[in-house]
Scaffold this active site. Structure first.
Site, PDB file in Angstrom:
ATOM      1  CD  GLU A  53     -15.291 -46.089  -3.359  1.00 41.39           C
ATOM      2  OE1 GLU A  53     -15.629 -45.415  -2.648  1.00 41.39           O
ATOM      3  OE2 GLU A  53     -14.629 -45.840  -4.447  1.00 41.39           O
ATOM      4  CG  ASP A  64      -8.429 -44.070 -10.351  1.00 42.66           C
ATOM      5  OD1 ASP A  64      -9.094 -43.489  -9.359  1.00 42.66           O
ATOM      6  OD2 ASP A  64      -9.204 -44.918 -10.930  1.00 42.66           O
TER       7      ASP A  64
END
Lengths: 274, 424
Positions: A53, A64
């Site tokens: 990924e 994040d």
């Protein structure tokens, strides 16, 4: 018929035949450099990662935590472009591992949704994971990712969360091609000391309404945690731990060693989960 | 796109703008908020409680001031100022915050978070949290905490925790990212009081509706004063909540022109500005599709303005829609033009405006000169300038550097007990 997503489907099916989960590894493109990023992802595959990924660096990564933010900021400061991401896809897909791009939505829309999809196919990519694009907005111009992925045969991975209703889980699962991404904890990316019970509950809830593969992300950092998750999920997604291995390394070479070693530990984990 | 005032649709779309570009984990909370908001709109008890707070706590209705001496510099047009600067906490921000704080309580949540740039929305949120006994955390870019230390102190005095955000450009956009991260982690017991008409649905519509009291009041006040509607309504546009607040009452009055003035910073050509309409392009930022300052890769570009409250690379999606449909006109005002208007209002009317609002004043001067002396302009004076005295003093050089240093040194060296001159 072979489509870009079939390589991912095949990998998931092969792992299922071996009665094990797949290991999905994340790293952002362009960190520590474009080639350095490719090298690290190739090291990941060498260590036993089944699916890669690739993060597309974005200025406002609101899903994040601090570890991935740091790497992504560094990648952007080095001037990493969307074309560099596609170069990375090409480099990683050459290993034979199915390669996905994980991206916040705006850079794709800016590049052109169909143009990016075509470039992904050309580079050998398998599909996209879209953390801030749910199927709600994915079906209409100018964000018609459902249309572009149907037309190109790319995989599309949407997320489900512990807070998702049953109706939304069913509907989101129906829209996924490849696998369903179960974001197991409420929160942002980052390693956690223990895998929450919420992961198992969420996977059970998805299985109740869909027979598509379910991979679990958010928080796994070592082989023991991977084994724990592999007991009930079709795949284990590891991101921040790989990024940390690169960030903490004294040199790029040591980073590659650390990444390969971590991949091997995790790969061992997904093989002893059941 | 054809224009309609009946926006957004059920999924939060204003034409092609708006919507929800968020992690799935937040969808349930946004649905819960939408339901709570829809319910409160028709809930008489809720509306009565909010109206009570507006009257007894904020000091509404805010007056309209006929700015005759200032108007001489606006082509002789009649200039009516809607005085949101007189609200408790010093700006229009309190209108939205009180509404969302009551919703927080009604949803059974005990903790609120907020982003802030200049500190106005943070102070308003900390105020409402104190009033309703809610735990409060305010995210503020580290750069902004240094620029606005006084507002940081205000929020702490009001019992809020202020978190300095070190990520990214350390300004408002990064504070929003961090607030979103907090929200997705603590959504069970936390409501995110977003400060402007942007973000995922239902925020743009909900914040607009909590702010529309500005225009609803002003329309009535102008009618009483002049016997007619204003010819133009003028506001500054950062995220755009004060502008949507005053525009909304006039959306269905085609004879009323709507003007939004963005921060032109050092000029759109300089690249140092926050003019999203003139210098940006459609994209997705902070959960919504709208005009965004972005590069060719879709990375958000840093904005610039002398006014922290306008210094944001995105804008509310309804403004993008009003721009594309031509219902409202948007233009940039440079730092210099805004500061000139700031000085002019101080000297002609005895009102120190927020630098944000000074952009609207500078815009009104242009509109007045364009439309001529027979028109009436309604200008939203969205906030007061107490917070901007330092910036203005430096800009106009009314205090020498030496005096500033001496005064700062004196404050630092003074025993806190003697600081007020009263002993406590």
């Amino acid at each position: 018929m072979t489509t870009p997503v079939s390589r991912l489907d095949d990998t998931l099916a092969a792992a299922r035949a071996e009665n094990r989960a797949v290991l999905v590894g994340y790293l952002p493109a362009g960190y520590p450099s474009v080639q350095g990023g490719i090298d690290a992802m190739v090291a990941m595959v060498r260590g036993g990662v089944d699916v890669v990924e690739i993060g597309l660096p974005y200025s406002d990564p609101l899903m994040d935590g601090p570890v991935i933010q740091r790497a992504v900021e560094a990648a952007l400061q080095r001037g990493t472009t969307t074309d560099d991401v596609l170069t990375t896809v090409r480099g990683v897909a050459a290993t034979g591992a199915p390669t996905l791009v994980m991206t916040y939505w705006n850079p794709i829309e800016r590049y052109g949704v169909r143009r990016f999809a075509d470039a992904m196919v050309e580079a050998g990519g398998a599909g996209l994971i879209t953390p801030d694009l749910t199927p709600d907005e994915a079906g209409t111009e100018p964000s018609d990712w459902l249309g572009a992925s149907d037309a190109t045969g790319l995989g599309r991975v949407f997320l489900v969360a512990p807070s998702s209703t049953e109706d939304r889980i069913r509907w989101t699962a129906e829209q996924c091609r490849g696998f369903i991404y179960a974001a197991s904890t409420m929160g942002v990316t980052g390693t956690r000391t223990s895998v929450s019970d919420a992961a198992g509950t969420l996977v059970r809830r998805v299985r109740a309404v869909s027979d598509r593969p379910v991979c679990v992300g958010l928080g796994v950092s070592n082989g023991d945690q991977a084994a724990e998750v592999a007991a009930f999920a079709d795949g284990v997604i590891v991101g921040s731990a790989f990024v940390r291995a690169v960030l903490d390394a004294a040199s790029p070479e040591e980073g590659l060693v650390a990444v390969e070693k971590l991949a091997a530990d995790l790969a061992d984990g997904v093989r002893r989960g059941r | 796109m054809t224009y309609s005032s009946d926006v957004p649709d059920a999924r939060g779309h204003f034409g092609t703008y708006g919507g929800r570009f968020v992690p799935e984990a937040l969808v349930a909370a946004l649905d819960e908020l939408t339901a709570a908001y829809e319910k409160c709109r028709h809930d008489q008890a809720f509306q009565a409680e909010l109206a009570g707070l507006h009257a007894s706590y904020t000091g509404r209705p805010s007056p309209v001031t006929d700015a005759r001496r200032f108007a001489e510099h606006a082509g002789g047009a009649r200039v009516l100022l809607k005085r949101e600067d007189l609200n408790h906490t010093g700006s229009h921000k309190i209108n939205n915050v009180l509404g969302q704080a009551l919703l927080t309580r009604d949803m059974g949540k005990t903790r609120v978070i907020a982003e802030t740039g200049a500190g106005q929305h943070g102070v308003a949120t900390a105020t409402a949290a104190a009033l309703l006994g809610l735990e409060c955390v305010v995210y503020m870019g580290a750069e902004d905490t240094r620029r606005q230390a006084l507002n940081v102190a205000r929020m702490r005095l009001l019992g809020a925790e202020v978190v300095a955000v070190e990520a990214g450009s350390q300004t408002l956009k990064d504070a929003i990212n961090e607030a979103m991260r907090d929200w997705v982690t603590n959504v069970d017991r936390t409501h995110y009081i977003l400060g402007t008409v942007t973000g995922p649905h239902p925020f743009p519509a909900m914040v607009r509706d909590f702010q529309r009291i500005i225009g609803d009041e002003a329309k009535q006040q102008v009618l009483e004063l002049t016997g007619g509607l204003p010819d133009a309504v003028v506001a500054c546009v950062g995220g755009g909540s004060n502008a949507m607040g005053i525009f909304t009452a006039f959306l269905d009055d085609p004879g009323v022109r709507l003007y939004g003035f963005e921060a032109g910073g050092e000029g759109v050509d300089s690249g140092r500005h926050a003019a999203r309409m003139a210098g940006g392009s459609p994209g997705v930022l902070h959960g919504t599709r709208t005009y965004v300052l972005q590069d060719e890769m879709g990375q958000t570009l840093p904005s610039h303005s002398i006014s922290a409250g306008l210094d944001y690379p995105g804008v509310g999606p309804q403004h993008a829609y009003l721009h594309d449909t031509g219902r409202a006109t948007y233009a940039p005002i440079t730092d210099t033009e805004a500061m000139d208007a700031f000085a002019l209002l101080c000297r002609t009317e005895g009102i120190i405006p927020a630098i944000e609002s000074a952009h609207a004043l500078a815009g009104a001067m242009k509109v007045g000169r364009e439309l001529g002396p027979d028109v009436t302009l309604l200008v939203n004076l969205s906030g007061r300038g107490d917070k901007d005295v330092d910036t203005a003093a430096k800009w106009f050089d009314v205090v020498s550097d030496e005096e500033l240093v001496q005064s700062a040194t004196a404050v630092v060296e003074q025993d806190p007990q003697d600081a007020s001159g009263e002993g406590w």
